[in-house]
Design an enzyme around this catalytic site. Structure first.
Site, PDB file in Angstrom:
ATOM      1  N   ASN A 156       1.117  -1.082  -0.176  1.00 51.49           N
ATOM      2  CA  ASN A 156      -0.077  -0.253   0.305  1.00 51.49           C
ATOM      3  C   ASN A 156       0.537   1.132  -0.224  1.00 51.49           C
ATOM      4  O   ASN A 156       1.022   2.078   0.875  1.00 51.49           O
ATOM      5  CB  ASN A 156      -0.752   0.021   1.663  1.00 51.49           C
ATOM      6  N   GLU A 157       1.101   1.746  -1.178  1.00 50.11           N
ATOM      7  CA  GLU A 157       2.320   2.988  -1.547  1.00 50.11           C
ATOM      8  C   GLU A 157       1.652   3.997  -0.944  1.00 50.11           C
ATOM      9  O   GLU A 157       0.180   4.071  -0.588  1.00 50.11           O
ATOM     10  CB  GLU A 157       2.269   3.074  -2.906  1.00 50.11           C
ATOM     11  N   PRO A 158       2.401   4.893  -0.860  1.00 50.24           N
ATOM     12  CA  PRO A 158       1.511   5.851  -0.375  1.00 50.24           C
ATOM     13  C   PRO A 158       0.805   6.753  -1.342  1.00 50.24           C
ATOM     14  O   PRO A 158       0.604   6.762  -2.778  1.00 50.24           O
ATOM     15  CB  PRO A 158       2.808   7.219  -0.758  1.00 50.24           C
ATOM     16  N   SER A 160      -2.586   4.704  -0.467  1.00 53.14           N
ATOM     17  CA  SER A 160      -3.612   4.254  -0.285  1.00 53.14           C
ATOM     18  C   SER A 160      -4.241   4.208   0.795  1.00 53.14           C
ATOM     19  O   SER A 160      -4.364   4.628   1.893  1.00 53.14           O
ATOM     20  CB  SER A 160      -2.779   3.481   0.083  1.00 53.14           C
ATOM     21  N   THR A 175      10.205   1.962  -3.226  1.00 53.04           N
ATOM     22  CA  THR A 175      10.467   0.252  -3.740  1.00 53.04           C
ATOM     23  C   THR A 175      10.802  -0.445  -4.719  1.00 53.04           C
ATOM     24  O   THR A 175      11.415  -1.636  -4.307  1.00 53.04           O
ATOM     25  CB  THR A 175       8.942  -0.109  -3.567  1.00 53.04           C
TER      26      THR A 175
END
Ligand code: GLP
Length: 255
Positions: A156-158, A160, A175
């Site tokens: 859940n990347e920035p 999300s 990532t």
């Protein structure tokens, strides 16, 4: 527990990752055994990356030396890289089998990971079915997490949202850079993944996020003491009523 009053979620600091892993595995073992004694399953949410390796090693030891059976265990992994078949050495399917499942007596039909090879058209259905499978299993009893340098849990990347569900996600540059050595170069790192959402993770009845080493200290501080927002998805754990951070001393050094 760490004494810093600035912490907005419980933090437990251990002398080493091994000590933390042993304490966490003891909690899992108790859950699995007590459910087994009632004839019930234990539904575990599992994570990949280097962080959970000492925890998986301890679960394997408990199986081999202390008769911990996984026959009543159902697992759901957080995520999988898009485009990787199960047999790829960097697939999370492969990771979980070589680091845990192949060494314990878990039933193959009780293992769940998102698929890395569903077609783009199939992704929405696949993700909805993954969510439904978690519900059908009775929900996640205990979810473990690592943390990426972007503050992600799962992938859940920035950006999300807190209520996000299982879905496809584009991977952040940081990532992909972190994964580059394992893939022999960033050009080989997948650009997207399928991940449980923040909302999926937060449905777990119990959550422990593990982090080791000084290079996690800054992002751990943001997650534990910073504002709750979608820039750091691990900050959502502050709003869960049974989430804890298990840290070694270097990972806790900025708190
Ligand atoms: C990947 C995984 C995360 C993991 C993170 C950190 O992005 N999807 O679940 O927490 O890596 O990895 P490591 O534990 O190797 O630091």
């Amino acid at each position: 527990m760490s004494s810093s009053s600035a912490n907005k979620v419980p933090v437990v600091v251990f002398d080493s990752p091994q000590a933390a892993a042993k304490a966490l595995a003891a909690e899992f073992s108790e859950l699995i055994r007590s459910r087994a004694s009632e004839g019930k399953t234990a539904v575990l949410g599992l994570a990949t990356g280097s962080t959970p390796l000492p925890f998986y090693a301890e679960l394997i030891r408990l199986h081999k030396e202390e008769e911990l059976s996984f026959q009543n265990v159902v697992t759901f992994n957080l995520d999988e890289y898009a485009g990787l078949p199960r047999e790829h050495k960097e697939s999370y399917w492969h990771f979980m089998h070589s680091n845990l499942f192949d060494h314990v007596d878990i039933l193959a039909e009780n293992i769940h990971l998102p698929s890395g090879t569903v077609t783009e058209a199939e992704i929405p259905t696949h993700c909805a079915e993954y969510e439904q499978a978690i519900v059908d299993a009775g929900g996640l009893d205990f979810q473990i997490l690592g943390i990426g340098r972007t503050g992600h849990i799962g992938f859940n990347e920035p950006g999300s949202p807190k209520n996000s569900l299982t879905r496809a996600i584009e991977l952040d540059q940081i990532t992909r850079e972190d994964a580059a050595p394992a893939f022999d170069g960033i050009e080989n790192v997948p650009t997207s993944a399928i991940t449980m959402g923040c909302g999926t993770i937060l449905t777990a009845r119990k959550i422990v996020l593990m982090a080791w080493g000084e290079n996690k200290a800054a992002i751990v501080k943001e997650a534990v003491q910073g504002p709750v927002n979608d820039i750091v998805s691990a900050s959502f754990l502050q709003e869960h009523d049974d989430a804890r951070f298990f840290l070694d001393t270097p990972a806790a050094s900025a708190l």
